[in-house]
Design an enzyme around this catalytic site. Sequence first.
Site, PDB file in Angstrom:
ATOM      1  N   ASN A 156     -10.142   9.555 -65.220  1.00  0.00           N
ATOM      2  CA  ASN A 156      -9.016  10.200 -65.587  1.00  0.00           C
ATOM      3  C   ASN A 156      -9.821  11.613 -66.270  1.00  0.00           C
ATOM      4  O   ASN A 156     -10.277  11.191 -67.504  1.00  0.00           O
ATOM      5  CB  ASN A 156      -8.266   9.585 -66.583  1.00  0.00           C
ATOM      6  CG  ASN A 156      -7.167  10.532 -67.187  1.00  0.00           C
ATOM      7  OD1 ASN A 156      -7.017  11.566 -66.868  1.00  0.00           O
ATOM      8  ND2 ASN A 156      -6.460   9.773 -68.287  1.00  0.00           N
ATOM      9  N   TRP A 157      -9.748  12.666 -65.724  1.00  0.00           N
ATOM     10  CA  TRP A 157     -10.690  13.824 -66.127  1.00  0.00           C
ATOM     11  C   TRP A 157      -9.786  14.315 -67.454  1.00  0.00           C
ATOM     12  O   TRP A 157     -10.432  15.237 -68.293  1.00  0.00           O
ATOM     13  CB  TRP A 157     -10.634  14.816 -65.101  1.00  0.00           C
ATOM     14  CG  TRP A 157     -11.537  14.541 -63.999  1.00  0.00           C
ATOM     15  CD1 TRP A 157     -12.268  13.361 -63.959  1.00  0.00           C
ATOM     16  CD2 TRP A 157     -11.822  15.467 -62.800  1.00  0.00           C
ATOM     17  NE1 TRP A 157     -12.828  13.435 -62.776  1.00  0.00           N
ATOM     18  CE2 TRP A 157     -12.871  14.761 -62.044  1.00  0.00           C
ATOM     19  CE3 TRP A 157     -11.403  16.824 -62.623  1.00  0.00           C
ATOM     20  CZ2 TRP A 157     -13.335  15.213 -60.749  1.00  0.00           C
ATOM     21  CZ3 TRP A 157     -12.014  17.121 -61.515  1.00  0.00           C
ATOM     22  CH2 TRP A 157     -12.967  16.506 -60.600  1.00  0.00           C
ATOM     23  N   LYS A 158      -8.548  13.916 -67.832  1.00  0.00           N
ATOM     24  CA  LYS A 158      -7.628  14.522 -68.779  1.00  0.00           C
ATOM     25  C   LYS A 158      -7.878  16.414 -68.688  1.00  0.00           C
ATOM     26  O   LYS A 158      -7.970  16.555 -67.616  1.00  0.00           O
ATOM     27  CB  LYS A 158      -8.157  14.116 -70.189  1.00  0.00           C
ATOM     28  CG  LYS A 158      -8.168  12.544 -70.009  1.00  0.00           C
ATOM     29  CD  LYS A 158      -8.310  11.889 -71.422  1.00  0.00           C
ATOM     30  CE  LYS A 158      -8.286  10.730 -71.345  1.00  0.00           C
ATOM     31  NZ  LYS A 158      -8.599   9.910 -72.699  1.00  0.00           N
ATOM     32  N   HIS A 206       0.641   7.593 -69.622  1.00  0.00           N
ATOM     33  CA  HIS A 206      -0.578   7.575 -70.484  1.00  0.00           C
ATOM     34  C   HIS A 206      -0.442   7.621 -71.927  1.00  0.00           C
ATOM     35  O   HIS A 206       0.546   8.331 -72.347  1.00  0.00           O
ATOM     36  CB  HIS A 206      -1.737   8.790 -70.164  1.00  0.00           C
ATOM     37  CG  HIS A 206      -2.967   8.479 -70.626  1.00  0.00           C
ATOM     38  ND1 HIS A 206      -3.106   8.714 -72.065  1.00  0.00           N
ATOM     39  CD2 HIS A 206      -4.019   7.980 -70.119  1.00  0.00           C
ATOM     40  CE1 HIS A 206      -4.549   8.763 -72.339  1.00  0.00           C
ATOM     41  NE2 HIS A 206      -5.037   8.065 -71.005  1.00  0.00           N
ATOM     42  N   GLU A 237      -1.397   9.248 -74.191  1.00  0.00           N
ATOM     43  CA  GLU A 237      -1.501  10.813 -74.811  1.00  0.00           C
ATOM     44  C   GLU A 237      -0.183  11.293 -74.321  1.00  0.00           C
ATOM     45  O   GLU A 237       0.302  12.372 -75.120  1.00  0.00           O
ATOM     46  CB  GLU A 237      -2.782  11.511 -74.198  1.00  0.00           C
ATOM     47  CG  GLU A 237      -4.149  10.902 -74.858  1.00  0.00           C
ATOM     48  CD  GLU A 237      -5.409  10.820 -74.006  1.00  0.00           C
ATOM     49  OE1 GLU A 237      -5.331  11.718 -72.953  1.00  0.00           O
ATOM     50  OE2 GLU A 237      -6.176  10.269 -74.331  1.00  0.00           O
ATOM     51  N   GLU A 264      -4.605   0.110 -71.712  1.00  0.00           N
ATOM     52  CA  GLU A 264      -5.322   0.779 -72.239  1.00  0.00           C
ATOM     53  C   GLU A 264      -5.088   0.652 -74.054  1.00  0.00           C
ATOM     54  O   GLU A 264      -4.057   1.407 -74.311  1.00  0.00           O
ATOM     55  CB  GLU A 264      -5.337   2.413 -72.127  1.00  0.00           C
ATOM     56  CG  GLU A 264      -5.645   2.710 -70.513  1.00  0.00           C
ATOM     57  CD  GLU A 264      -5.999   4.136 -70.293  1.00  0.00           C
ATOM     58  OE1 GLU A 264      -7.103   4.382 -69.831  1.00  0.00           O
ATOM     59  OE2 GLU A 264      -5.364   5.209 -70.575  1.00  0.00           O
ATOM     60  N   GLY A 268     -11.279   6.766 -76.207  1.00  0.00           N
ATOM     61  CA  GLY A 268     -12.108   8.109 -76.736  1.00  0.00           C
ATOM     62  C   GLY A 268     -12.898   7.517 -78.209  1.00  0.00           C
ATOM     63  O   GLY A 268     -13.293   8.571 -78.789  1.00  0.00           O
ATOM     64  N   SER A 326     -12.940   3.500 -73.645  1.00  0.00           N
ATOM     65  CA  SER A 326     -14.205   3.385 -73.724  1.00  0.00           C
ATOM     66  C   SER A 326     -14.990   2.624 -72.847  1.00  0.00           C
ATOM     67  O   SER A 326     -16.107   2.100 -73.134  1.00  0.00           O
ATOM     68  CB  SER A 326     -14.674   3.248 -75.324  1.00  0.00           C
ATOM     69  OG  SER A 326     -13.994   4.224 -76.256  1.00  0.00           O
ATOM     70  N   GLY A 340     -11.904   7.690 -68.833  1.00  0.00           N
ATOM     71  CA  GLY A 340     -11.859   9.067 -69.430  1.00  0.00           C
ATOM     72  C   GLY A 340     -13.212   9.526 -69.257  1.00  0.00           C
ATOM     73  O   GLY A 340     -13.855  10.182 -68.345  1.00  0.00           O
ATOM     74  N   GLY A 341     -13.916   9.825 -70.633  1.00  0.00           N
ATOM     75  CA  GLY A 341     -15.362  10.239 -70.697  1.00  0.00           C
ATOM     76  C   GLY A 341     -16.289   9.996 -69.375  1.00  0.00           C
ATOM     77  O   GLY A 341     -17.052  10.997 -69.332  1.00  0.00           O
TER      78      GLY A 341
HETATM   79  P1  13P Z   1     -12.200   6.988 -72.560  1.00  0.00           P
HETATM   80  O1  13P Z   1     -12.708   6.337 -71.417  1.00  0.00           O
HETATM   81  O2  13P Z   1     -12.853   8.596 -72.803  1.00  0.00           O
HETATM   82  O3  13P Z   1     -12.023   6.063 -73.828  1.00  0.00           O
HETATM   83  O4  13P Z   1     -10.624   7.422 -72.170  1.00  0.00           O
HETATM   84  C1  13P Z   1      -9.845   6.283 -71.566  1.00  0.00           C
HETATM   85  C2  13P Z   1      -8.631   6.680 -70.859  1.00  0.00           C
HETATM   86  O5  13P Z   1      -7.742   7.030 -71.679  1.00  0.00           O
HETATM   87  C3  13P Z   1      -8.465   6.874 -69.437  1.00  0.00           C
HETATM   88  O6  13P Z   1      -7.165   7.014 -69.288  1.00  0.00           O
END
Ligand code: 13P
Length: 251
Positions: free
Chosen positions: A9-11, A96, A98, A168, A174, A214, A235-236
């Site tokens: 997930n590149w966000k 998600h 967010e 999640e 994050g 994470s 994510g990251g």
């Molecule tokens: P991180 O891997 O950066 O913690 O993000 C997880 C996430 O929200 C994937 O959708």
Amino acid sequence: MRKNIVAGNWKMNKNLQEGVELAKELNEALKGKTINCDVVIGTPFIHLAAVANNVDSNLVGVAAQNCANKASGAYTGEVSAEMVASTGAKYVILGHSERRAYYHETAEILKEKVGLALANGLTPIFCIGEVLEERESEKHFDVVKSQIVDSLFELSAEDFGKIVLAYEPVWAIGTGKTASSDQAQEMHAFIRKTLVEKYGNEVADNTSILYGGSANADNAIELFSNPDVDGGLIGGASLSVDKFMPVIEAF
Ligand code: 13P
């Protein structure tokens, strides 16, 4: 049997050129390798068509990170599930944390989005997870169950069979604070039991449940070794091939 899936997930990261470059690099890195999971990348909307055109769909699936809860019409700035599907994307990340927190997406809105995604042949990657306060007050099982029941349990068994779930825990996103392998397995087993009660063993056994928060090269092998953890939503660590490939290869 259910699939193992590692989805990035590149966000809101990478401009168009950077995103296409990353997708191409990933595609190259996967070529000729034996990979034991499906690989998906979730890009911003404007990247979807270009990314889908630059990867081999047998190697990399493409996901949007959202879609509208309306089919079409006067909704300035929105992107419909049909538009997403027309780019060549096969998946859409929905719910998600967010989007729930910053864009006020409710269970009802998410139900509409899931319906439209399915109607347009997209696989929803449906996210669920509790905030820290809910875990500390031991409400995490109830919260996650409600998120599933309120948005998904009106689906027929056939349609539910098309859903991928991603657990999640919000406190792990994050933050560098991953759920322990035991915490992940405990919640994933609970989710699967919830699915058994509603849809029976076959649907529950066939549903992929991903872990996100994470997750990275250092913890993926342990997380993925759990019987009910069928992959990750990353994510990251999905923002470079060097970090993403070891997570994919954890299977
Ligand atoms: P991180 O891997 O950066 O913690 O993000 C997880 C996430 O929200 C994937 O959708």
